[in-house]
Design a protein around this motif. Structure first.
Motif, short mmCIF file in Angstrom:
data_model
loop_
_atom_site.label_atom_id
_atom_site.label_comp_id
_atom_site.label_asym_id
_atom_site.label_seq_id
_atom_site.Cartn_x
_atom_site.Cartn_y
_atom_site.Cartn_z
N ARG A 137 0.81 -1.21 0.00
CA ARG A 137 0.00 0.00 0.00
C ARG A 137 0.85 1.27 0.00
NH1 ARG A 137 -5.52 -0.82 1.96
NH2 ARG A 137 -5.90 -3.06 1.96
N SER A 158 2.30 5.95 9.05
CA SER A 158 1.56 7.21 9.11
C SER A 158 0.26 7.05 8.34
CB SER A 158 2.38 8.34 8.48
OG SER A 158 3.50 8.63 9.28
N ASP A 159 -0.84 7.52 8.95
CA ASP A 159 -2.12 7.49 8.22
C ASP A 159 -2.15 8.68 7.26
OD1 ASP A 159 -3.05 9.81 9.56
OD2 ASP A 159 -4.70 8.78 10.54
N PRO A 160 -3.21 8.84 6.46
CA PRO A 160 -3.24 9.92 5.45
C PRO A 160 -3.09 11.33 6.02
CG PRO A 160 -4.95 8.33 4.99
CD PRO A 160 -4.37 7.96 6.32
N ASP A 161 -3.41 11.50 7.33
CA ASP A 161 -3.29 12.82 7.95
C ASP A 161 -2.00 12.98 8.74
OD1 ASP A 161 -5.87 14.04 7.17
OD2 ASP A 161 -6.66 12.29 8.22
#
Length: 183
Positions: A137, A158-161
């Motif tokens: 991913r 890290s997530d999208p934010d």
């Protein structure tokens, strides 16, 4: 589910619910377990999250935070190092309270509290498969093991934010991170 059913039966045995209420509650619980997911609620791919593992807070004074949550919310204090951090257990989850770390470029004495990271436990942990899926991913997983928690393994991404997401599980025999318990 077993804990829910046990609680329902205990409530019946303690006279808190009638037999009719118990049967109705058990029927609803059984229906929820076996009902098919809607298309909107069905994961296309990825992991099956089974629990909130822990939330890690960075705070100005971990003792103040510890006492607040222990006294108000009835959380159990554990792994208190006496100087900078402790765990606050509730159910199968943990709140970690630790004194805020000084970061490069941060003004001295700046103690703005933050959520350092949130960890979710997933089903069927397999270290190599989890790492491969995260890399597939386009994420950069960072391995983190549990220290004094036997066979606890996780990856941080890290997530999208930009939030630090920790994905965790317990390594079983055959897993690349499994360590046989000592004598």
């Amino acid at each position: 589910m077993e804990a829910i059913v046990s609680r329902m039966v205990k409530d019946f045995e303690d006279g808190k619910v009638t037999r009719r209420q118990l049967i109705k509650s058990l029927s609803i619980a059984a229906a929820m377990v076996h009902r098919p997911r809607s298309a909107a609620g069905q994961a296309r791919s990825g992991f099956e999250t089974v629990a909130l593992d822990h939330i890690s807070y960075q705070v100005a004074d971990y003792r103040r935070t510890r006492d607040f949550y222990a006294e108000l919310m009835g959380m159990t204090v554990s792994r208190d190092d006496g100087t900078s951090q402790c765990d606050l257990e509730f159910g199968d989850s943990v709140l970690i309270a630790r004194n805020r770390r000084q970061r490069a470029g941060q003004p001295p004495g700046d103690s703005q509290p933050t959520v350092d990271h949130i960890a979710y436990k997933i089903a069927n942990w397999n270290t190599n498969a989890v790492k491969a899926e995260l890399e597939r991913r386009g994420l950069s997983p960072r391995l983190d093991t549990g220290g004094d928690i036997p066979n606890y393994v996780s990856f941080h991404v890290s997530d999208p934010d930009g939030f630090d997401l920790q994905i965790s599980g317990i390594a079983e025999p055959g897993d690349s991170q499994y360590e046989k318990p000592g004598p």
